[in-house]
Write a protein that holds these residues in place. Structure first.
Motif, mmCIF file in Angstrom:
data_model
loop_
_atom_site.group_PDB
_atom_site.id
_atom_site.type_symbol
_atom_site.label_atom_id
_atom_site.label_comp_id
_atom_site.label_asym_id
_atom_site.label_seq_id
_atom_site.Cartn_x
_atom_site.Cartn_y
_atom_site.Cartn_z
ATOM 1 N N GLU A 191 0.830 -1.207 0.000
ATOM 2 C CA GLU A 191 0.000 0.000 0.000
ATOM 3 C C GLU A 191 0.867 1.260 0.000
ATOM 4 O OE1 GLU A 191 -2.496 -0.286 3.396
ATOM 5 O OE2 GLU A 191 -3.533 -2.103 2.722
ATOM 6 N N VAL A 192 1.906 1.240 0.823
ATOM 7 C CA VAL A 192 2.792 2.401 0.919
ATOM 8 C C VAL A 192 3.533 2.618 -0.397
ATOM 9 C CG1 VAL A 192 4.884 3.267 2.053
ATOM 10 C CG2 VAL A 192 3.028 2.288 3.421
ATOM 11 N N ILE A 193 3.999 1.550 -1.009
ATOM 12 C CA ILE A 193 4.693 1.665 -2.292
ATOM 13 C C ILE A 193 3.750 2.235 -3.352
ATOM 14 C CG2 ILE A 193 5.751 0.336 -4.174
ATOM 15 C CD1 ILE A 193 6.862 -1.563 -2.017
ATOM 16 N N ALA A 194 2.470 1.860 -3.253
ATOM 17 C CA ALA A 194 1.480 2.329 -4.224
ATOM 18 C C ALA A 194 1.086 3.789 -4.010
ATOM 19 C CB ALA A 194 0.244 1.449 -4.169
ATOM 20 N N GLY A 195 1.539 4.403 -2.910
ATOM 21 C CA GLY A 195 1.262 5.812 -2.690
ATOM 22 C C GLY A 195 0.545 6.166 -1.416
ATOM 23 N N SER A 196 0.155 5.169 -0.625
ATOM 24 C CA SER A 196 -0.489 5.451 0.649
ATOM 25 C C SER A 196 0.508 6.070 1.620
ATOM 26 C CB SER A 196 -1.070 4.175 1.254
ATOM 27 O OG SER A 196 -2.111 3.666 0.446
ATOM 28 N N PRO A 197 0.030 6.840 2.612
ATOM 29 C CA PRO A 197 0.947 7.426 3.591
ATOM 30 C C PRO A 197 1.615 6.348 4.430
ATOM 31 C CG PRO A 197 -1.220 8.476 3.666
ATOM 32 C CD PRO A 197 -1.357 7.242 2.825
ATOM 33 N N PHE A 198 2.705 6.741 5.105
ATOM 34 C CA PHE A 198 3.376 5.819 6.011
ATOM 35 C C PHE A 198 2.386 5.331 7.067
ATOM 36 C CE2 PHE A 198 3.388 9.608 8.553
ATOM 37 C CZ PHE A 198 3.422 9.172 9.869
ATOM 38 N N GLN A 199 2.671 4.191 7.650
ATOM 39 C CA GLN A 199 1.789 3.642 8.691
ATOM 40 C C GLN A 199 2.619 3.205 9.892
ATOM 41 O OE1 GLN A 199 -1.443 0.979 7.640
ATOM 42 N NE2 GLN A 199 -1.186 1.450 5.453
ATOM 43 N N LEU A 200 2.060 3.410 11.071
ATOM 44 C CA LEU A 200 2.666 2.973 12.321
ATOM 45 C C LEU A 200 1.736 1.927 12.911
ATOM 46 C CD1 LEU A 200 5.109 3.527 14.169
ATOM 47 C CD2 LEU A 200 3.712 5.212 15.377
ATOM 48 N N LYS A 201 2.180 0.678 12.940
ATOM 49 C CA LYS A 201 1.315 -0.431 13.324
ATOM 50 C C LYS A 201 1.805 -1.065 14.615
ATOM 51 C CE LYS A 201 -0.888 -2.466 10.219
ATOM 52 N NZ LYS A 201 -1.445 -3.367 9.192
ATOM 53 N N ARG A 202 0.844 -1.479 15.430
ATOM 54 C CA ARG A 202 1.184 -2.103 16.710
ATOM 55 C C ARG A 202 0.577 -3.501 16.763
ATOM 56 N NH1 ARG A 202 1.299 0.832 22.564
ATOM 57 N NH2 ARG A 202 1.617 -1.003 23.864
ATOM 58 N N TYR A 203 1.396 -4.450 17.177
ATOM 59 C CA TYR A 203 0.959 -5.838 17.293
ATOM 60 C C TYR A 203 1.237 -6.327 18.708
ATOM 61 C CZ TYR A 203 1.439 -5.561 12.191
ATOM 62 O OH TYR A 203 1.353 -5.194 10.885
ATOM 63 N N GLY A 204 0.250 -6.989 19.288
ATOM 64 C CA GLY A 204 0.434 -7.531 20.628
ATOM 65 C C GLY A 204 -0.624 -8.551 20.948
ATOM 66 N N VAL A 205 -0.378 -9.383 21.970
ATOM 67 C CA VAL A 205 -1.304 -10.469 22.292
ATOM 68 C C VAL A 205 -2.631 -9.963 22.832
ATOM 69 C CG1 VAL A 205 0.513 -12.130 22.705
ATOM 70 C CG2 VAL A 205 -0.301 -10.716 24.590
ATOM 71 N N ALA A 206 -2.688 -8.686 23.216
ATOM 72 C CA ALA A 206 -3.946 -8.160 23.733
ATOM 73 C C ALA A 206 -4.915 -7.833 22.601
ATOM 74 C CB ALA A 206 -3.693 -6.897 24.562
ATOM 75 N N ASP A 207 -4.424 -7.816 21.371
ATOM 76 C CA ASP A 207 -5.260 -7.450 20.236
ATOM 77 C C ASP A 207 -5.609 -8.667 19.416
ATOM 78 O OD1 ASP A 207 -4.849 -4.696 20.894
ATOM 79 O OD2 ASP A 207 -2.858 -4.856 19.991
ATOM 80 N N ALA A 208 -6.912 -8.813 19.105
ATOM 81 C CA ALA A 208 -7.346 -9.962 18.305
ATOM 82 C C ALA A 208 -6.654 -9.979 16.957
ATOM 83 C CB ALA A 208 -8.866 -9.919 18.116
ATOM 84 N N ALA A 209 -6.454 -8.782 16.377
ATOM 85 C CA ALA A 209 -5.801 -8.710 15.069
ATOM 86 C C ALA A 209 -4.382 -9.249 15.130
ATOM 87 C CB ALA A 209 -5.806 -7.267 14.566
#
Length: 307
Positions: free
Chosen positions: A66-84
């Motif tokens: 997505e970023v290569i295609a032109g979307s803005p940068f993203q700051l993503k968080r991953y952890g066991v508390a999140d279903a995602a």
């Protein structure tokens, strides 16, 4: 300390192509990869490096596309508390925050890779700062929410003495991504057949070690059991800010070695820098196990030298 050597090599090989850079900017708990770890994604789907040891790479690759295609940068968080996070597979108990930015003037400027490479070639460290509010990286100090990533010179091992332990140690160092040079003026020991794929140097060790200008990312290990070869190498290594200095031999032989080096002008403080008998005490038996103990002690010393 993050090991990004393969990512930096890929950046040079893919120069000019559309890319995105993912970086671990924060960790909590038992995170699988340290802060500063990179994953570089090419527009054609190729990638190099890792931000989680495999747990969230698929999601990061989708974000990178997505970023290569032109979307803005993203700051993503991953952890066991999140279903995602569980869906993308981060069950290790830790949490990570990953910045995904374009390799461009609006994100991680491609010229930064060249600056990092130049600094590493010169044996110097370089720090790149990233503004987490804008997703832009540069070499200037910044205010606010900033992530600073330090790129240390590549690790290097100078082995003195082309003996059997050196053969095993050179192989381990290669697997660890540590550039290795075997130094020995004895031609019949120093052959490509015995050390395939390893840089060989037949100069006298004091001259050779001094020429490599060892710093905090360089280890020097003497293995020849010949004082005419080992002692000059140790004097040269201890005259520099060498990150790790180890010497093979018993405690008794090391006591005699200290006396010889003191007579050669090495200070007490520098003598104390020598790891001897070399390696971690794991009850090693045979060349391969001794090499393993040396490699472990060397890696521990490298980590201890990181500011």
């Amino acid at each position: 300390m993050a090991d990004n050597d393969s990512v930096l090599s890929a950046a040079a090989a893919w120069k000019g192509a559309p890319m995105a850079l993912a970086t671990v900017v924060s960790t909590w708990g038992s995170a699988p990869r340290p802060r500063g770890s990179h994953m570089l994604v090419h527009a054609d789907g190729r990638f190099e490096g890792s931000v989680s040891g495999g747990c969230v790479e698929s999601d990061i690759m989708a974000t990178a596309a997505e970023v290569i295609a032109g979307s803005p940068f993203q700051l993503k968080r991953y952890g066991v508390a999140d279903a995602a996070a569980w869906e993308v597979g981060l069950p290790c108990g830790g949490e990570i925050e990953v910045l995904v930015q374009p390799v461009s003037a609006e994100g991680f400027d491609p010229e930064l890779f060249d600056r990092i490479a130049d600094a590493r070639d010169a044996g110097q460290a370089l720090t790149v700062t990233t503004d987490l509010a804008t997703g832009q990286s540069n070499l200037r100090p910044a205010e606010g929410a900033v992530f600073a990533n330090r790129y240390n010179p590549p690790r290097r091992l100078l082995i003195i003495g082309a003996v059997q332990i050196a053969q095993a140690l050179a192989g381990l160092a290669r697997e660890l991504g540590i550039a290795t040079v075997v130094i020995d003026p004895r031609a019949r020991f120093l052959t490509e057949e015995r050390f395939p794929g390893v840089t060989l140097d037949d100069r006298w060790p004091d001259e050779a070690v001094a020429a490599y200008a060892p710093g905090s990312s360089t280890a020097v290990v003497t293995l020849s059991h010949d004082t005419k070869i080992d002692d000059p190498a140790l004097v040269a290594a201890l005259a520099a800010p060498t990150g790790y200095v180890g010497a093979l031999g018993s405690r008794r032989s090391h006591a005699a070695r200290r006396e010889r080096l003191a007579l050669a002008g090495v200070s007490e403080a520098n003598l104390d820098r020598i790891d001897a008998p070399v390696g971690l005490d794991i009850g090693a038996v045979g060349p391969s196990e001794i090499a393993l103990s040396i490699a472990a002690a060397m890696v521990a010393a490298f980590h201890a030298k990181v500011p």
